[in-house]
Motif scaffolding. Structure first.
Motif, PDB file in Angstrom:
ATOM      1  N   ASN A   3       0.962  -1.368  -0.038  1.00 11.91           N
ATOM      2  CA  ASN A   3       0.060   0.009   0.031  1.00 11.91           C
ATOM      3  C   ASN A   3       0.949   1.224   0.052  1.00 11.91           C
ATOM      4  O   ASN A   3       0.641   2.151  -0.785  1.00 11.91           O
ATOM      5  N   LEU A   4       1.894   1.232   0.810  1.00 11.47           N
ATOM      6  CA  LEU A   4       2.813   2.571   0.913  1.00 11.47           C
ATOM      7  C   LEU A   4       3.369   2.569  -0.404  1.00 11.47           C
ATOM      8  O   LEU A   4       3.717   3.936  -0.847  1.00 11.47           O
ATOM      9  N   CYS A   5       3.683   1.651  -1.202  1.00  8.36           N
ATOM     10  CA  CYS A   5       4.326   1.886  -2.432  1.00  8.36           C
ATOM     11  C   CYS A   5       3.319   2.185  -3.582  1.00  8.36           C
ATOM     12  O   CYS A   5       3.941   2.522  -4.823  1.00  8.36           O
ATOM     13  N   CYS A   6       2.493   2.791  -3.199  1.00 12.86           N
ATOM     14  CA  CYS A   6       1.529   3.386  -4.302  1.00 12.86           C
ATOM     15  C   CYS A   6       1.892   4.809  -4.254  1.00 12.86           C
ATOM     16  O   CYS A   6       1.357   5.782  -5.278  1.00 12.86           O
ATOM     17  N   ASN A   7       3.091   5.338  -3.348  1.00 14.11           N
ATOM     18  CA  ASN A   7       3.475   6.593  -3.364  1.00 14.11           C
ATOM     19  C   ASN A   7       4.943   6.590  -4.022  1.00 14.11           C
ATOM     20  O   ASN A   7       5.579   5.663  -3.539  1.00 14.11           O
ATOM     21  N   ALA A   8       5.177   7.201  -4.885  1.00 17.09           N
ATOM     22  CA  ALA A   8       6.556   7.129  -5.678  1.00 17.09           C
ATOM     23  C   ALA A   8       7.625   7.272  -4.901  1.00 17.09           C
ATOM     24  O   ALA A   8       8.827   6.610  -4.949  1.00 17.09           O
ATOM     25  N   GLY A   9       7.466   8.163  -3.859  1.00 19.88           N
ATOM     26  CA  GLY A   9       8.769   8.243  -2.914  1.00 19.88           C
ATOM     27  C   GLY A   9       9.122   7.149  -2.136  1.00 19.88           C
ATOM     28  O   GLY A   9      10.127   6.575  -1.811  1.00 19.88           O
ATOM     29  N   MET A  10       7.968   6.527  -1.675  1.00 24.82           N
ATOM     30  CA  MET A  10       8.062   5.442  -0.930  1.00 24.82           C
ATOM     31  C   MET A  10       8.454   4.156  -1.575  1.00 24.82           C
ATOM     32  O   MET A  10       9.322   3.348  -1.222  1.00 24.82           O
ATOM     33  N   ALA A  11       8.049   4.118  -2.722  1.00 24.61           N
ATOM     34  CA  ALA A  11       8.471   2.950  -3.656  1.00 24.61           C
ATOM     35  C   ALA A  11       9.808   2.882  -3.900  1.00 24.61           C
ATOM     36  O   ALA A  11      10.613   2.066  -3.691  1.00 24.61           O
ATOM     37  N   GLN A  12      10.259   4.051  -4.377  1.00 32.83           N
ATOM     38  CA  GLN A  12      11.905   4.282  -4.475  1.00 32.83           C
ATOM     39  C   GLN A  12      12.555   4.027  -3.426  1.00 32.83           C
ATOM     40  O   GLN A  12      13.748   3.423  -3.315  1.00 32.83           O
ATOM     41  N   LYS A  13      12.082   4.336  -2.389  1.00 29.72           N
ATOM     42  CA  LYS A  13      12.854   4.068  -0.984  1.00 29.72           C
ATOM     43  C   LYS A  13      12.835   2.588  -0.821  1.00 29.72           C
ATOM     44  O   LYS A  13      14.115   2.106  -0.242  1.00 29.72           O
ATOM     45  N   CYS A  14      11.909   1.936  -0.829  1.00 32.98           N
ATOM     46  CA  CYS A  14      11.955   0.405  -0.704  1.00 32.98           C
ATOM     47  C   CYS A  14      13.093  -0.108  -1.675  1.00 32.98           C
ATOM     48  O   CYS A  14      13.572  -1.069  -1.115  1.00 32.98           O
ATOM     49  N   VAL A  15      13.191   0.145  -2.893  1.00 32.66           N
ATOM     50  CA  VAL A  15      13.962  -0.317  -3.620  1.00 32.66           C
ATOM     51  C   VAL A  15      15.385   0.101  -3.304  1.00 32.66           C
ATOM     52  O   VAL A  15      16.245  -0.763  -3.263  1.00 32.66           O
ATOM     53  N   ASP A  16      15.720   1.354  -2.844  1.00 31.36           N
ATOM     54  CA  ASP A  16      17.074   1.587  -2.389  1.00 31.36           C
ATOM     55  C   ASP A  16      17.491   0.969  -1.296  1.00 31.36           C
ATOM     56  O   ASP A  16      18.448   0.746  -1.011  1.00 31.36           O
ATOM     57  N   MET A  17      16.339   0.675  -0.317  1.00 31.88           N
ATOM     58  CA  MET A  17      16.777   0.023   1.027  1.00 31.88           C
ATOM     59  C   MET A  17      16.721  -1.678   0.649  1.00 31.88           C
ATOM     60  O   MET A  17      16.873  -2.404   1.745  1.00 31.88           O
ATOM     61  N   GLY A  18      16.590  -2.088  -0.381  1.00 36.79           N
ATOM     62  CA  GLY A  18      17.091  -3.623  -0.601  1.00 36.79           C
ATOM     63  C   GLY A  18      15.749  -4.424  -0.470  1.00 36.79           C
ATOM     64  O   GLY A  18      15.783  -5.637  -0.263  1.00 36.79           O
ATOM     65  N   LEU A  19      14.693  -3.874  -0.701  1.00 36.06           N
ATOM     66  CA  LEU A  19      13.328  -4.753  -0.270  1.00 36.06           C
ATOM     67  C   LEU A  19      13.149  -5.959  -1.337  1.00 36.06           C
ATOM     68  O   LEU A  19      12.842  -7.032  -0.755  1.00 36.06           O
ATOM     69  N   ILE A  20      13.750  -5.906  -2.627  1.00 34.07           N
ATOM     70  CA  ILE A  20      13.532  -6.914  -3.564  1.00 34.07           C
ATOM     71  C   ILE A  20      14.272  -8.313  -2.888  1.00 34.07           C
ATOM     72  O   ILE A  20      14.027  -9.507  -2.970  1.00 34.07           O
ATOM     73  N   ASP A  21      15.305  -7.754  -2.712  1.00 33.50           N
ATOM     74  CA  ASP A  21      16.363  -8.874  -2.223  1.00 33.50           C
ATOM     75  C   ASP A  21      15.864  -9.330  -0.966  1.00 33.50           C
ATOM     76  O   ASP A  21      16.088 -10.712  -0.854  1.00 33.50           O
ATOM     77  N   LEU A  22      15.331  -8.353  -0.039  1.00 32.02           N
ATOM     78  CA  LEU A  22      14.665  -9.043   1.096  1.00 32.02           C
ATOM     79  C   LEU A  22      13.678  -9.989   1.098  1.00 32.02           C
ATOM     80  O   LEU A  22      13.567 -10.924   1.430  1.00 32.02           O
ATOM     81  N   MET A  23      12.751  -9.607   0.068  1.00 32.13           N
ATOM     82  CA  MET A  23      11.600 -10.588  -0.259  1.00 32.13           C
ATOM     83  C   MET A  23      12.090 -11.898  -0.951  1.00 32.13           C
ATOM     84  O   MET A  23      11.602 -13.057  -0.542  1.00 32.13           O
ATOM     85  N   ASN A  24      13.277 -11.824  -1.761  1.00 30.25           N
ATOM     86  CA  ASN A  24      13.726 -13.147  -2.304  1.00 30.25           C
ATOM     87  C   ASN A  24      14.200 -13.834  -1.274  1.00 30.25           C
ATOM     88  O   ASN A  24      14.016 -15.092  -1.120  1.00 30.25           O
TER      89      ASN A  24
END
Length: 386
Positions: free
Chosen positions: A223-244
């Motif tokens: 839900n938070l990633c529907c905001n562009a700033g939040m989405a970019q921050k998630c990517v920068d903080m390594g969210l995708i690697d964490l989900m993997n």
């Protein structure tokens, strides 16, 4: 105590109480007449909590006789008395399982004392826990979530989590549920984006090993990633690697007959929202140069998401749930939005597994054709509730 997700109607001892309808009707006027009496409000709120815990009919009748306003008054007048405040909050939590009651409570500004409690460092843990569960049930519907969040609730949740970040036992899961529900409203996501709430959500995701906690954290992030700033921050903080890492841990530790579907769905929606939020559509009145720049930026973003393991993650979900049409279609949607506008080599790599297999398996050819030909790449933000 009632939770929206699993309302067990025999969860208390109220079946042992010989309470007729006339006694219910008498209780609330008595409380209304003695709102300044600490003992009466303590016992009255306790009775409302118990009677509203295991009966749809009593929840509805309590709403019809004005109980919502009485328990709000009890909370406002006695919030410095922990026992009374806790019982009033538990009564609110159980009353708000009924949608009409929840709406009444929100319209009558129950959010004002709730915000005050969240930011009060003198309150004991049991009052804060009861406050969070009241918020969870009250924010179940979008209309109520919007009303509840209009009282600086989002900022208060951030401040409250800061105060109680080291609570034992932890309150992280309760805070996550609140954020998950309130973040279904765009204006609330904007408020959250001005805080450090994402740090707390991601730290909770990293530290929990329980499937329910992981799922709740992921839906909050989606839900938070529907905001562009939040989405970019998630990517920068390594969210995708964490989900993997989280999903691989699930694959390694649980056999195929263990259902990882809810976590898988939350992961796919998170990836979808990140990609669709960061890759904004071209403005209809943009110049050819602006359109080219937008396409180039979108291509770079999607290839970056693919390189970080987004496509590999969707492939793992697809492999485990190839027999579930709804899940495979969701995988196809994520794969498509990640592959659109990507370089040809990356695009072929993305399509060769999930979508090609999908076309020949469980998802209908019409669904696949619609996914592949659609010019619209946004799903409504997920609306998960307790």
């Amino acid at each position: 105590l009632c939770r929206r997700i699993t309302l067990h109607k025999k969860s208390t001892s109220s079946q042992n109480c010989d309470i007729s309808e006339i006694h219910m009707i008498t209780l609330v006027p008595l409380m209304r007449k003695h709102t300044d009496d600490e003992e009466i409000m303590l016992l009255g709120c306790s009775m409302v909590m118990i009677l509203a815990s295991d009966s749809d009919m009593r929840q509805m009748k309590f709403g019809l006789i004005g109980t919502s306003k009485v328990v709000i008054t009890a909370l406002e007048k006695h919030k410095d008395k922990p026992e009374v405040a806790e019982m009033a909050l538990r009564a609110i939590r159980n009353l708000s399982v009924n949608d009409n009651n929840a709406n009444q409570l929100c319209e009558q500004q129950v959010g004002v004392p709730l915000v005050s409690l969240l930011t009060d460092i003198t309150q004991p843990r049991q009052v804060i826990e009861a406050t969070l569960y009241a918020i969870i049930n009250l924010s179940y519907g979008n209309e109520n979530a919007a009303l509840l969040g209009g009282n600086d609730m989002c900022i208060a949740l951030m401040l409250g989590w800061e105060i109680w970040k080291d609570a034992s036992p932890p309150l992280d899961h309760e805070f996550l549920w609140c954020i998950r529900n309130l973040s279904t409203i765009d204006s609330h996501v904007e408020q959250f984006s001005s805080t450090s709430i994402l740090n707390y959500v991601l730290n909770s995701l990293r530290s929990t090993t329980e499937a329910d906690g992981i799922q709740t954290a992921l839906w909050a992030i989606a839900n938070l990633c529907c905001n562009a700033g939040m989405a970019q921050k998630c990517v920068d903080m390594g969210l995708i690697d964490l989900m993997n890492s989280i999903y691989q841990m699930g694959l390694d530790n649980f056999p195929n007959d263990v259902d990882l579907g809810p976590v898988s769905e939350a992961i796919c929606f998170t990836l979808f929202n990140i990609a669709s939020t960061l890759c904004a559509d071209e403005a209809p009145d943009s110049t050819p140069e602006e359109q080219l720049a937008t396409r180039s930026r979108n291509t770079a973003i999607k290839e970056m998401l693919a390189q970080q393991g987004g496509c590999l993650l969707v492939g793992k979900v697809f492999d485990r749930y190839a027999s579930r049409e709804a899940m495979t279609e969701l995988c196809a949607r994520v794969t498509y939005i990640l592959s659109e506008h990507c370089a040809q080599q990356t695009q072929l790599q993305l399509h060769s597994r999930s979508l090609k297999d999908l076309a020949s398996m469980h998802c209908s050819s019409q669904a696949v054709a619609a996914i592949l030909s659609s010019g619209v790449h946004e799903l409504s933000p997920p609306r998960p509730h307790l």
